[in-house]
Every structure is written in structure tokens, then in C-alpha cells.
Design an enzyme around this catalytic site. Structure first.
Site, mmCIF file in Angstrom:
data_model
loop_
_atom_site.group_PDB
_atom_site.id
_atom_site.type_symbol
_atom_site.label_atom_id
_atom_site.label_comp_id
_atom_site.label_asym_id
_atom_site.label_seq_id
_atom_site.Cartn_x
_atom_site.Cartn_y
_atom_site.Cartn_z
ATOM 1 N N ASP A 173 3.788 -3.899 13.505
ATOM 2 C CA ASP A 173 2.685 -3.736 12.566
ATOM 3 C C ASP A 173 3.193 -2.868 11.429
ATOM 4 O O ASP A 173 3.412 -1.663 11.599
ATOM 5 C CB ASP A 173 1.485 -3.085 13.258
ATOM 6 C CG ASP A 173 0.217 -3.128 12.407
ATOM 7 O OD1 ASP A 173 0.340 -3.325 11.177
ATOM 8 O OD2 ASP A 173 -0.882 -2.963 12.972
ATOM 9 N N GLU A 228 1.570 -2.810 8.442
ATOM 10 C CA GLU A 228 0.346 -2.760 7.653
ATOM 11 C C GLU A 228 0.204 -4.001 6.777
ATOM 12 O O GLU A 228 1.142 -4.442 6.116
ATOM 13 C CB GLU A 228 0.250 -1.486 6.811
ATOM 14 C CG GLU A 228 -1.140 -1.263 6.194
ATOM 15 C CD GLU A 228 -2.273 -1.330 7.235
ATOM 16 O OE1 GLU A 228 -2.684 -2.454 7.597
ATOM 17 O OE2 GLU A 228 -2.725 -0.260 7.685
ATOM 18 N N ASN A 229 -0.994 -4.557 6.856
ATOM 19 C CA ASN A 229 -1.330 -5.815 6.185
ATOM 20 C C ASN A 229 -0.406 -6.943 6.618
ATOM 21 O O ASN A 229 -0.146 -7.872 5.863
ATOM 22 C CB ASN A 229 -1.313 -5.649 4.663
ATOM 23 C CG ASN A 229 -2.379 -4.679 4.192
ATOM 24 O OD1 ASN A 229 -3.467 -4.631 4.735
ATOM 25 N ND2 ASN A 229 -2.044 -3.869 3.195
ATOM 26 N N GLY A 251 -3.840 0.882 12.119
ATOM 27 C CA GLY A 251 -3.757 2.042 11.244
ATOM 28 C C GLY A 251 -5.066 2.425 10.603
ATOM 29 O O GLY A 251 -5.298 3.591 10.290
ATOM 30 N N ASP A 252 -5.962 1.429 10.392
ATOM 31 C CA ASP A 252 -7.268 1.704 9.801
ATOM 32 C C ASP A 252 -8.360 1.813 10.861
ATOM 33 O O ASP A 252 -9.526 1.668 10.584
ATOM 34 C CB ASP A 252 -7.622 0.623 8.780
ATOM 35 C CG ASP A 252 -7.689 -0.774 9.398
ATOM 36 O OD1 ASP A 252 -7.408 -0.907 10.623
ATOM 37 O OD2 ASP A 252 -8.007 -1.731 8.675
#
Length: 493
Positions: free
Chosen positions: A243, A245-246, A320-321
């Protein structure tokens, strides 16, 4: 050359020799492994963080609820909170460098339930994991893991992992020594390769310090599951990916990587590491053999991933979010300073194999419903595949005697045939019939006995449920979303 120069040079030579000797000792110690004799936990000659240190890439975070990750570690592994009175208890090791003191947890939590409140960092940097706060994707705080929901053994010693159901998550947004920006790092995690889903995101590793998605390249974490929104590998999954991010990346870019196979070892070693314009995925069976490299090469060519923008928080079980729709089980993991060599990682894998992860021993007896007081029963002792199980007045017959195997099956011997308790057709929806079926090793024949008395199917996470909460003889059993009712609680024995 001056005396001081000679002295400095001599010290440098001795240091290099010492490091070489230490590395050799680590490799030998890791391959030799640890042993347990006379029921006493023996400290390992080396732990995985000793191996990393000898390779020049020391641990900067080390988390485990099952064992010490340094040969000299004697502190607490994790903390539990008791539901009956909210009391707290640190759970440590049986001996320096040894296994978790599971008996201390059992005694403290007897007659009630406990959750894991802290997973301590053994590196000395205080990078402890605690209840995750809310984030951009979901409010919080997140749920805490049931402390007894993931029993295991290590070389015969009982321990507990971290069972992450959807909604559960741990985090530290204020860390020390974790890689930021484009700094190199490595990480591994030992996971249950049979416990996963397609939710986002069962991660362990480096994430945003704000609990928000701050853009491409702001994360670097191990992901495990079978989501296909971003990257994916061969077969149906699950896959080990990164991961960043995005995007969950299985290889060079978003999308398919034929070299990233489905891996579902009961105990799985998963590794991700990253450096400037270089990263890799490696994995293997945590109980035997070595590691395979599923990807090693440059960063994705999309904007934001080269250079990386890592922020240095640590997450477990979430994105992460704070995306928290995933499930999984974590036993141990570390993060390093620097990009570990394959030789170092291979020695770490040897140490992991030597730790002797295995399922809890088989047990047998009646499976008795808490709400009804009646027993899980095969109607008329039928050996016909697909017979729906029921509850019935307990009488001690073979059709009410179940064996919980080391692989998580519930077997029963009826009319000369050994059959498994089975979620019919591999379905996972509410109302799925629970039947007896010839044992075939499928995940729909694996069941977890949880500390709250529920029994859940591995693929579905749903509870073994007495239909309609009825208590009459011959009431069928099924899968149903867990809601805490007594018709979903059972005892074995």
C-alpha cells in the site's frame, strides 16, 4: 602513521571482524532455531531484530503478541483490558527472549473478556501501537481486538495473535526513527493467510501522521487481502502487495503482476521494502522453507511515487486514512532503518520457521449452545453429505461429539464416516445453511472459537447461529451476522 591513527585503524579492523562474526553467529543461530525442553520456554540465541541489526538494518519498531523479537528482550509484549472492571494488565514473556506468557492473560481474563489495548514496541523507541483514532475515511476511535480470538502455539507454547475484524485498528502517529520521505526501510509481518477479505485495507507499516490521505507515495505498508480495485496477482487471491497510498501495488505499476501469486499459508511471512526508486515484495510459508521474491524493481511510474513522501506513522489493520473494512490476523512484525539485503531477510525467515508457529492443539467434546443448553447435533446420525446441523437435547452420542482439529475444522464421526462442519456451498451470506460434508480442506470448513463464546466461519466472519434464537429440539443452525445473542454462543468440551 601516528599511534592514534594506528589505534583508530586497529579499532576499525576489530569492529569489522566483530560485525562479520556477529553476522555469522546470527545466520547460524537463526538456522539452528530455538528449542523448548521440559515445558520451560527457552530464550532464542537470536531474534529477528538481532538478525536485522547484524545485517546493518536495525529494527526501529518491533511488535509481537507471541514472542520476544530480540534475544535479550524481557519487557511486556502487549497490554489487555478486562471488560468486567476495566482493569489493565501487561502480558510479558515467560523468560528473556522467550514466548508470551499466555497463562497470565488466561488467568486475568477468566470469566470475562479482554481486549488488546497496547502492542508494545520492543525496539526501545516507544513506537507502541494503540487504538487508532478516526481519519479521513472513517470516524473513530477504532475497535480493539479481542485478546483471545487468535490462539496459536510456538514450539508448543500457547500464545495469542491480534484478530482484526472489520472496524478494528491500531496506530501511532508520533513515532521515532521510522523512515520519512524517500528514506530506505524494510518490514515484515507474520499473518494468518486464511483470514482476509476484499475490504480496504489490512495493512502493517508506514502511513500518514494525520490519519488522512495526503497523496500518492505517502505510505509504504504491507497489504494482505484479495481486493482487485488497484493491483492484483494471479489466482483468486489473497495476495501480498504494498500500500503506497492511492494504490495497492503488486508490481511495477497499478494492475496485474503475473509473478505475484495467491498465497494462503496458515502462517504467512510477508515482506515489503523500499529505497530510492527501488522496492520489493517477498513472502513465504512461516512454518517451512524460504522466501520467494514476487517483485523487485523500480518505483511505479505514476506521479508521486518517485521519490516517495513517506511520513513515518505506523498502522496495523487499517489504511492510511483509517479505512477499516478489512479483516486479518497479525502475530508479529517489524520495521527497519535501511533496505535489508536478501541474505538478511533469508536469515530472518529461518528464525521465523524455527519459532515453530502452529495451530492450537485439537480438542473434542460436545458443542453446547449457551442460550439453549442443547448440543450441536447431526440429525439421526446421518452420513449424507449436506445434512443441516441442528441443536438437540444433549445425550452424549457420537453425532454430538465434535473434534476441533489443529487446522480449525470441526469433525464428527457418524455411521462410520468422518465429516466436517461446513458452510454450504462456500456461501458467506446470512442464512447460509451449516451442514456436514466430507472434509476437503476448504476455508468454508474452518471455524474459530472466540473468547466471547462465538464460533465464526473463517471466510465469512459470521457466527454459528441457532435460527430464530429458538431453543426447541431440531432447530437448525446457520451462518448469521454476529450480534452478541446467546443463540450465537457455544462451549466445547
Amino acid at each position: 602513521m601516528s599511534d592514534s591513527n594506528r589505534t583508530t585503524r586497529g579499532i576499525g579492523v576489530r569492529r569489522r571482524l566483530a560485525r562479520a562474526g556477529a553476522a555469522l553467529a546470527v545466520l547460524v543461530g537463526a538456522l539452528a532455531g530455538a528449542t523448548a525442553t521440559s515445558g520451560v520456554a527457552q530464550a532464542a540465541a537470536q531474534g529477528p531484530c538481532d538478525v536485522y541489526a547484524a545485517g546493518g538494518t536495525p529494527c526501529v519498531a518491533a511488535h509481537s503478541t507471541t514472542r520476544a523479537l530480540y534475544a535479550r528482550y524481557a519487557g511486556p509484549l502487549y497490554q489487555v483490558r478486562r471488560s468486567s472492571d476495566q482493569a489493565l494488565r501487561d502480558i510479558g514473556v515467560l523468560s528473556t527472549g522467550g514466548y508470551a506468557d499466555a497463562a497470565a492473560q488466561d488467568a486475568f481474563c477468566a470469566g470475562t473478556t479482554c481486549v488488546i489495548t497496547v502492542i508494545y514496541d520492543q525496539s526501545g523507541r516507544s513506537n507502541h501501537l494503540t487504538q487508532a483514532p478516526g481519519g479521513g475515511a472513517a470516524s473513530g476511535p477504532d475497535n480493539l481486538a479481542d485478546a483471545a480470538a487468535a490462539p496459536t502455539t510456538l514450539n508448543g507454547h500457547r500464545a495469542y495473535g491480534v484478530y482484526v475484524a472489520p472496524g478494528t485498528g491500531y496506530r501511532n502517529n508520533h513515532t521515532s526513527g521510522i523512515a520519512t520521505g524517500d528514506q530506505p526501510e524494510g518490514m515484515y509481518a507474520i499473518l494468518d493467510g486464511t483470514h482476509y477479505n476484499g475490504g480496504c485495507c489490512f495493512d502493517y507499516g508506514n502511513a500518514e501522521t494525520s490519519s488522512n490521505d495526503t497523496g500518492n507515495g505517502h505510505m509504504e505498508a504491507i497489504y494482505f487481502g484479495n481486493i482487485k480495485v488497484w493491483g492484483y496477482g494471479t489466482g483468486p487471491g489473497p495476495w501480498v502487495m504494498a500500500d503506497l497510498e492511492n494504490g495497492l501495488f503488486s508490481g511495477a505499476n497499478t494492475g496485474y503482476n503475473a509473478n505475484d501469486p495467491t498465497v494462503n499459508h496458515r502462517y504467512l511471512t510477508a515482506m515489503v521494502k523500499g529505497a530510492p526508486n527501488q522496492w520489493a515484495i517477498r513472502a513465504g510459508d512461516a512454518r517451512s522453507g524460504g522466501l520467494s521474491t514476487f517483485y523487485s524493481g523500480p518505483r511505479p511510474n505514476a506521479s508521486g511515487y518517485n521519490p516517495m513522501h513517506k511520513e513515518g506513522a505506523i498502522i496495523l489493520g487499517i489504511g492510511g486514512d483509517n479505512s477499516k473494512g478489512a479483516r486479518g490476523t497479525f502475530y508479529e512484525g517489524v520495521m527497519t532503518a535501511g533496505y535489508p539485503s536478501e541474505a538478511t531477510e533469508n536469515a530472518v525467515q529461518a528464525d521465523i520457521v524455527a519459532a515453530g508457529y502452529a495451530n492450537s492443539p485439537a480438542t473434542a467434546g460436545a458443542v453446547r449452545g449457551t442460550g439453549s443448553g442443547k448440543c450441536l447435533d447431526v440429525p439421526n446420525a446421518s452420513a449424507t453429505a449436506g445434512t443441516q446441523a441442528q441443536i438437540y437435547t444433549c445425550w452424549g452420542g457420537a453425532n454430538q461429539t465434535w473434534t476441533r482439529t489443529a487446522d480449525g475444522q470441526l469433525t464428527v464421526n457418524v455411521s462410520g464416516s468422518t465429516l466436517c462442519l461446513d458452510a454450504y456451498g462456500g456461501a458467506t451470506a446470512d442464512g447460509t445453511k451449516v451442514v456436514t460434508w466430507p472434509c476437503n480442506g476448504g476455508a468454508n470448513q474452518q471455524w474459530r472459537f472466540n473468547a466471547d463464546g462465538t464460533v465464526t466461519g473463517v471466510p465469512s466472519g459470521r457466527c454459528l447461529d441457532v435460527a430464530g434464537a429458538a431453543v426447541a429440539d431440531s432447530t437448525p443452525v446457520q451462518l448469521w451476522s454476529c450480534w452478541g445473542g446467546d443463540n450465537q454462543k457455544w462451549t466445547l468440551g
